[in-house]
Design an enzyme around this catalytic site. Structure first.
Site, PDB file in Angstrom:
ATOM      1  N   ASP A  78       0.733  -1.037   0.024  1.00 35.28           N
ATOM      2  CA  ASP A  78       0.055   0.080   0.038  1.00 35.28           C
ATOM      3  C   ASP A  78       0.780   1.403   0.072  1.00 35.28           C
ATOM      4  O   ASP A  78       1.852   1.058   0.571  1.00 35.28           O
ATOM      5  CB  ASP A  78      -0.860   0.036   1.222  1.00 35.28           C
ATOM      6  N   ASP A 167      -9.780   3.284   5.850  1.00 29.90           N
ATOM      7  CA  ASP A 167      -8.730   3.056   6.837  1.00 29.90           C
ATOM      8  C   ASP A 167      -9.053   3.937   8.113  1.00 29.90           C
ATOM      9  O   ASP A 167      -9.199   5.215   8.169  1.00 29.90           O
ATOM     10  CB  ASP A 167      -7.729   3.866   6.187  1.00 29.90           C
ATOM     11  N   GLU A 169      -7.960   4.216  12.044  1.00 30.80           N
ATOM     12  CA  GLU A 169      -7.032   4.137  13.060  1.00 30.80           C
ATOM     13  C   GLU A 169      -6.731   5.260  13.889  1.00 30.80           C
ATOM     14  O   GLU A 169      -7.719   6.089  13.799  1.00 30.80           O
ATOM     15  CB  GLU A 169      -5.954   3.516  12.174  1.00 30.80           C
TER      16      GLU A 169
END
Length: 279
Positions: A78, A167, A169
C-alpha cells in the site's frame, strides 16, 4: 519557577497568589502533555499527510517479519503520496501482485500522486484498489464515502479492481478516537460503509488495528459478517483479531518494505485476490 515573596500584605500578597496559581496551572498542563495519546498542535503532522499504519509503530510497536506458516499467501503493498512516483516494475519483479493506493482523506484531501500510483500498478499487471483515510471528527461518514467514491474510490467488475478500503485508525492530528464515544464511532463507521455500498454495490474493506478497534469502538463485532478485515500488526503473526472476524483477508505486517510502501499478506493465493476483485 520564580515566585515573588517580598511583602505579606496588600498588593504583594495578591501578586504572590496569582503567580503561584499560574505556576501550578502551567505545571499541570505540562504533565497532561506527557500523558499517552496527548499531542500538541506543534507535534501534529500536516493535514492530508496521514497514511495507513501511521500510528501502528507508535501504539503497537514494531516486531519481526512473518513466520513461515506454509499457508499460501500473496504479497501486496500500500502506498500514498509519501512514496511519490512508485517504481511499479521493481515491485512487480519482487513478487508484489496487488496494491492499494491512498485516494482521499476526510473531505479535504486528494492524493496528488494517485494517477501514477493507481494506473501504474494496474498497467504493470497488479490487481489494485483505493483507500480512504477517515477523519471522523471533520465530516460525516456518508460525506466522506461520497468524497472517496467521487475521487478515485469507485469500483468496477473488471477482475482487476479491489473494493475500496476504509482506513480507520489512530488520529495523527489529535485525540486517538477523534473525540467520539465507542457508540458514536460505530455509528460513523456504519454510515460510511452504508453509503459506500449504496454508491458502488460493494462492501468496503475495513483496515484497522485490534488495539485501536478495541479502544475506540468498544471492540464492536457487527461488521465481521459483511466487511473483509485488513488488520495491521507489525509482528511475526497478526495476533488477536477484532471482535466479529474469525480470520483476516489481508495483514499489513511491516511499514519498511524492501522497496517502497507498507507490505502486506493476502490470506490466500492470487486467485482469491481476483475473487475479491470480482465480488
Amino acid at each position: 519557577m520564580l515566585v515573588h515573596r517580598s511583602g505579606t500584605t496588600g498588593i504583594g500578597r495578591t501578586i504572590t497568589t496569582r503567580w503561584t496559581v499560574a505556576g501550578t496551572l502551567l505545571a499541570v498542563l505540562a504533565l497532561l502533555l506527557t500523558l499517552p495519546g496527548a499531542a500538541s498542535a506543534a507535534d501534529a503532522p500536516a493535514r492530508g499527510s496521514a497514511r495507513m499504519g501511521m500510528g501502528v509503530v507508535a501504539h503497537d510497536g514494531r516486531g519481526g517479519l512473518p513466520r513461515d506458516s506454509r499457508a499460501v499467501q500473496t504479497e501486496g503493498v500500500d502506498v500514498s503520496s509519501h512514496q511519490g512516483n512508485v517504481d511499479w516494475s521493481a515491485l512487480w519483479n519482487s513478487g508484489v501482485k496487488w496494491a492499494y493506493v491512498k485516494a482521499t482523506e476526510g473531505t479535504y484531501y486528494e492524493n496528488p500522486y494517485f494517477a501514477q500510483q493507481y494506473n501504474g500498478s494496474y498497467n504493470i499487471g497488479m490487481i489494485r484498489g483505493a483507500y480512504h483515510f477517515a477523519t471522523p471528527d471533520t465530516t460525516t461518514g456518508a460525506a466522506q464515502a461520497d468524497f472517496f467514491v467521487n475521487n478515485g474510490g469507485g469500483w468496477s467488475r473488471d477482475g482487476r479492481t479491489l473494493p475500496g478500503v476504509l482506513d480507520i485508525e489512530w488520529n495523527p492530528y489529535g485525540d486517538a478516537c477523534y473525540g467520539k464515544s465507542p457508540s458514536a464511532m460505530v455509528t460513523w463507521i456504519r454510515d460510511f460503509l452504508n453509503r459506500y455500498k449504496a454508491r458502488t454495490g460493494r462492501d468496503a474493506v475495513i483496515y484497522t488495528a485490534t488495539s485501536w478497534w478495541t479502544q475506540c469502538t468498544g471492540n464492536h463485532s457487527g461488521f465481521g459478517a459483511t466487511n473483509p478485515l485488513w488488520v495491521a500488526r507489525y509482528n511475526t503473526t497478526p495476533g488477536t483479531l477484532p471482535a466479529g472476524w474469525s480470520y483476516y483477508t489481508m495483514w499489513q505486517y511491516t511499514s519498511t518494505g524492501p522497496i517502497v510502501g507498507d507490505h502486506n499478506k493476502f490470506n490466500g493465493a492470487l486467485d482469491r485476490v481476483v475473487a475479491l476483485a470480482n465480488g
